[in-house]
Design a protein around this motif. Structure first.
Motif, PDB file in Angstrom:
ATOM      1  N   UNK A   1       0.834  -1.210   0.000  1.00 50.63           N
ATOM      2  CA  UNK A   1       0.000   0.000   0.000  1.00 50.63           C
ATOM      3  C   UNK A   1       0.864   1.253   0.000  1.00 50.63           C
TER       4      UNK A   1
ATOM      5  N   UNK B   1       0.874   4.036  -3.027  1.00 54.43           N
ATOM      6  CA  UNK B   1       0.590   5.464  -2.845  1.00 54.43           C
ATOM      7  C   UNK B   1       1.740   6.304  -3.390  1.00 54.43           C
TER       8      UNK B   1
ATOM      9  N   UNK C   1       1.613  10.606 -11.117  1.00 52.19           N
ATOM     10  CA  UNK C   1       0.680  11.725 -11.315  1.00 52.19           C
ATOM     11  C   UNK C   1       1.441  13.050 -11.410  1.00 52.19           C
TER      12      UNK C   1
ATOM     13  N   UNK D   1      -0.441  18.465 -16.954  1.00 49.72           N
ATOM     14  CA  UNK D   1      -1.655  19.168 -17.376  1.00 49.72           C
ATOM     15  C   UNK D   1      -2.189  19.966 -16.205  1.00 49.72           C
TER      16      UNK D   1
ATOM     17  N   UNK E   1      -2.995  18.277 -11.461  1.00 52.51           N
ATOM     18  CA  UNK E   1      -2.481  17.031 -10.906  1.00 52.51           C
ATOM     19  C   UNK E   1      -2.392  17.059  -9.387  1.00 52.51           C
TER      20      UNK E   1
ATOM     21  N   UNK F   1      -5.352  15.716  -7.701  1.00 58.80           N
ATOM     22  CA  UNK F   1      -5.478  14.251  -7.747  1.00 58.80           C
ATOM     23  C   UNK F   1      -4.579  13.601  -6.696  1.00 58.80           C
ATOM     24  N   UNK F   2      -3.352  14.139  -6.587  1.00 55.45           N
ATOM     25  CA  UNK F   2      -2.426  13.616  -5.577  1.00 55.45           C
ATOM     26  C   UNK F   2      -3.027  13.811  -4.182  1.00 55.45           C
TER      27      UNK F   2
ATOM     28  N   UNK G   1      -5.894  11.327  -3.454  1.00 56.49           N
ATOM     29  CA  UNK G   1      -5.383   9.983  -3.142  1.00 56.49           C
ATOM     30  C   UNK G   1      -4.812   9.932  -1.727  1.00 56.49           C
ATOM     31  N   UNK G   2      -3.866  10.836  -1.469  1.00 51.69           N
ATOM     32  CA  UNK G   2      -3.155  10.805  -0.190  1.00 51.69           C
ATOM     33  C   UNK G   2      -4.086  11.237   0.945  1.00 51.69           C
TER      34      UNK G   2
ATOM     35  N   UNK H   1      -6.525   8.467   1.908  1.00 49.43           N
ATOM     36  CA  UNK H   1      -5.763   7.400   2.565  1.00 49.43           C
ATOM     37  C   UNK H   1      -5.486   7.770   4.026  1.00 49.43           C
TER      38      UNK H   1
ATOM     39  N   UNK I   1      -7.747   2.096  -9.578  1.00 48.96           N
ATOM     40  CA  UNK I   1      -6.586   2.788 -10.138  1.00 48.96           C
ATOM     41  C   UNK I   1      -6.681   2.774 -11.662  1.00 48.96           C
TER      42      UNK I   1
ATOM     43  N   UNK J   1      -9.424   8.293  -7.615  1.00 52.07           N
ATOM     44  CA  UNK J   1      -8.202   8.245  -6.810  1.00 52.07           C
ATOM     45  C   UNK J   1      -8.515   8.361  -5.325  1.00 52.07           C
TER      46      UNK J   1
ATOM     47  N   UNK K   1      -7.364   5.645  -2.500  1.00 52.57           N
ATOM     48  CA  UNK K   1      -6.731   5.980  -1.221  1.00 52.57           C
ATOM     49  C   UNK K   1      -7.555   5.456  -0.053  1.00 52.57           C
TER      50      UNK K   1
ATOM     51  N   UNK L   1      -7.241   1.693   0.314  1.00 52.39           N
ATOM     52  CA  UNK L   1      -5.952   1.263   0.870  1.00 52.39           C
ATOM     53  C   UNK L   1      -5.862   1.601   2.352  1.00 52.39           C
TER      54      UNK L   1
ATOM     55  N   UNK M   1      -7.901  -0.947   4.135  1.00 54.31           N
ATOM     56  CA  UNK M   1      -7.216  -2.244   4.140  1.00 54.31           C
ATOM     57  C   UNK M   1      -6.380  -2.424   5.404  1.00 54.31           C
ATOM     58  N   UNK M   2      -5.875  -1.336   5.937  1.00 55.61           N
ATOM     59  CA  UNK M   2      -5.102  -1.375   7.187  1.00 55.61           C
ATOM     60  C   UNK M   2      -5.892  -2.074   8.297  1.00 55.61           C
TER      61      UNK M   2
ATOM     62  N   UNK N   1      -7.514  -5.984   6.435  1.00 55.42           N
ATOM     63  CA  UNK N   1      -6.688  -7.109   5.982  1.00 55.42           C
ATOM     64  C   UNK N   1      -6.726  -8.210   7.045  1.00 55.42           C
ATOM     65  N   UNK N   2      -6.388  -9.427   6.589  1.00 58.81           N
ATOM     66  CA  UNK N   2      -6.468 -10.594   7.462  1.00 58.81           C
ATOM     67  C   UNK N   2      -5.533 -10.469   8.647  1.00 58.81           C
TER      68      UNK N   2
END
Lengths: 339, 339
Positions: free
Chosen positions: A323, A327, A334, A339, B1, B4-5, B8-9, B12, B189, B222, B226, B229, B232-233, B236-237
């Motif tokens: 993960x 990220x 990106x 753009x 951009x 978008x970053x 995502x971050x 997350x 993604x 995005x 994030x 993910x 998932x922390x 997850x199993x």
């Protein structure tokens, strides 16, 4: 694009097809891992898991990149030969090590100096090659700010050290079932995207020679993504085979090779953050141990063993590393789209 | 951009930050899962794992997409409202179901017809919206051949069924620790990459309105990557929380929403192959059972339980699904790059 798709899928299927034959073969040939005496106690049960599964990845990578190379003739400045040479020569050092360990049953393998000497030779030659390559040269891109940094002639010694550092980092990270193969599948996808972005830029600028070079780098990266995911089938917890130094050094060489050829070695701090972290944790641990005459920062280094001793399972650590890598890889890619 | 970053971050980190507070809270509020009586025996130990962790994803997704929307004013044809509405309304149906299950401790939740009625309403409205949207319309792209297929007015009933199918597929796939969140992180993604490619095309064609629309779709995708993910922390199993119908239907709605708005519902057969497979395995199992008066194709459906009963562990199945999804996603995205 069809070549890139075929490289990815072809390498994946090749490893998947080889595995059921090769893994028992490696086991019969007694290529079993002798588990590191200083690793966590829980790893004792991995004794005898066949090593050198990395050879399957190498084979798939070689076949797909050679067959799918975009141009019938190698361009003068094509990247594919350089990429194959740097990754397969570093792999050879790892292979020699594995071979001595597995067949001669000497845990130590090559002496550290034999390893380092081989690696230095490869690193110097590759750095000089990049320095004189018209698409590479001595300038490297700085992430996020859109500027380059010209290292001048210092490029050669600095990059030599970078190659050594990264190849051995990959080797250090390969300590948990599925860890390096998962992390590499994620970050190598990012390197493929970077090569693709540079290919598209070159098309816009009508640089035909550069287009082939970046296309072949993308094919190489995607083949390695496919090979890593195929290998994961046999390497995921509980692992049926390990990639060994053979595989980890192949990956290390491939990562540093593509990073340098795309002029983006600094991006390895992002895309390959966990690789760098593995080495840094070992260095910190040793330095602190020496300075304090016996104290430790981490319960064990590389840091994935620290997490293990903190109670995380192998699969949890793989998920965590994947993960974080995803990220950082997405952020890097990106940031390069203009753009 | 940069937006978008940050999406995502930001998403997350928000989920990572919320988790340690929200998971114990859900547990205290007795939002524990009542494990399906017909699931594998091994799942009995999951009894009491708090449900509705999906609310954390929803919260992070909502905040990041609203804050980071690229234009200060909503364009008339902007995608963001449609995406948020379709995913959050489908989520509401799931939430109502979870709430009844968890708080009223009735295993059944909503009656099937209550669920389906709510979903049909959302599906019809969204299909009509897409049909009349100038950037969408009744034509859908066919993978690999570069052609479109005009469904005409049949677009509306067909897509209504597609929405129902996908939302309930996501719900069916959410049966193993970390499965749906991992698979969604990978395929979403790919959807972000598709939206980005369409954004770049629109820039080349100077379609300012379309640029904002595709950019906001990419931001939405995005943010969900994030959020998945981050989730998932905790998922997850061995899972500390489940996303519940709340989370799985949010994901189902988001997938089908972005696929339809980018005119690529057929690509869900690739990027969301395992989702579709989950549903298809259930349908095959039931049909075969009825036809043969009691025989089964799979040991248990959805098919991930079949693999489980064949001896694969939960983490192995997650790894398998993730690799297959990654390969199919990369193939789809690469096939859309026109060089």
């Amino acid at each position: 694009m069809i070549r890139m798709i075929l490289a990815l899928v072809g390498a994946w299927l090749m490893v998947l097809a080889m595995g059921p034959k090769v893994v028992p073969l490696l086991r019969r040939m007694h290529f079993g891992q002798t588990i590191y005496d200083l690793g966590p106690q829980a790893h004792k049960s991995k004794q005898g898991t066949p090593l050198m599964g990395g050879l399957m990845m190498a084979c798939a990578l070689l076949v797909t990149t050679v067959v799918l190379h975009p141009s019938p003739f190698l361009g003068k400045w094509d990247f594919i030969l350089a990429l194959l040479l740097v990754s397969f020569l570093t792999m050879l050092v790892g292979f020699a090590d594995d071979y001595i360990k597995a067949v001669k049953k000497r845990h130590e393998g090559l002496t550290p100096w034999q390893k380092i000497a081989g690696q230095i030779l490869i690193a110097v030659v590759f750095s000089v090659y990049c320095y004189f390559h018209p698409l590479v040269g001595s300038s490297i891109d700085i992430p996020f700010v859109g500027k380059t940094w010209d290292l001048g002639v210092f490029y050669i010694p600095i990059m030599t050290l970078v190659v050594l550092f990264m190849v051995n980092s990959a080797n250090l990270q390969d300590g948990l079932d599925g860890l390096l193969s998962t992390v590499n599948a994620v970050s190598m996808t990012g390197w493929a995207a970077i090569a693709l972005l540079m290919m598209v830029q070159s098309i816009d600028l009508h640089l035909a020679e550069a287009v082939t070079s970046y296309a072949s780098a993308a094919i190489f990266a995607l083949a390695l993504v496919g090979a890593s995911m195929g290998f994961l089938r046999f390497n995921r917890y509980p692992a049926k085979t390990f990639m060994g130094d053979t595989g980890s050094m192949l990956i290390g060489g491939a990562v540093v090779g593509i990073a340098m050829l795309t002029r983006k070695p600094l991006y390895m701090l992002l895309l390959n953050f966990t690789l760098v972290g593995s080495s840094v944790s070992v260095i910190m641990q040793r330095a602190y141990y020496k300075l304090t005459h016996g104290k430790r920062i981490f319960k064990m280094s590389p840091i994935h063993h620290h997490f293990e001793l903190c109670g995380y399972t192998e699969t949890q650590i793989v998920s965590m590393y994947a993960c974080l890598t995803a990220i950082l890889t997405l952020v890097s890619v990106l940031s390069l789209i203009r753009y």
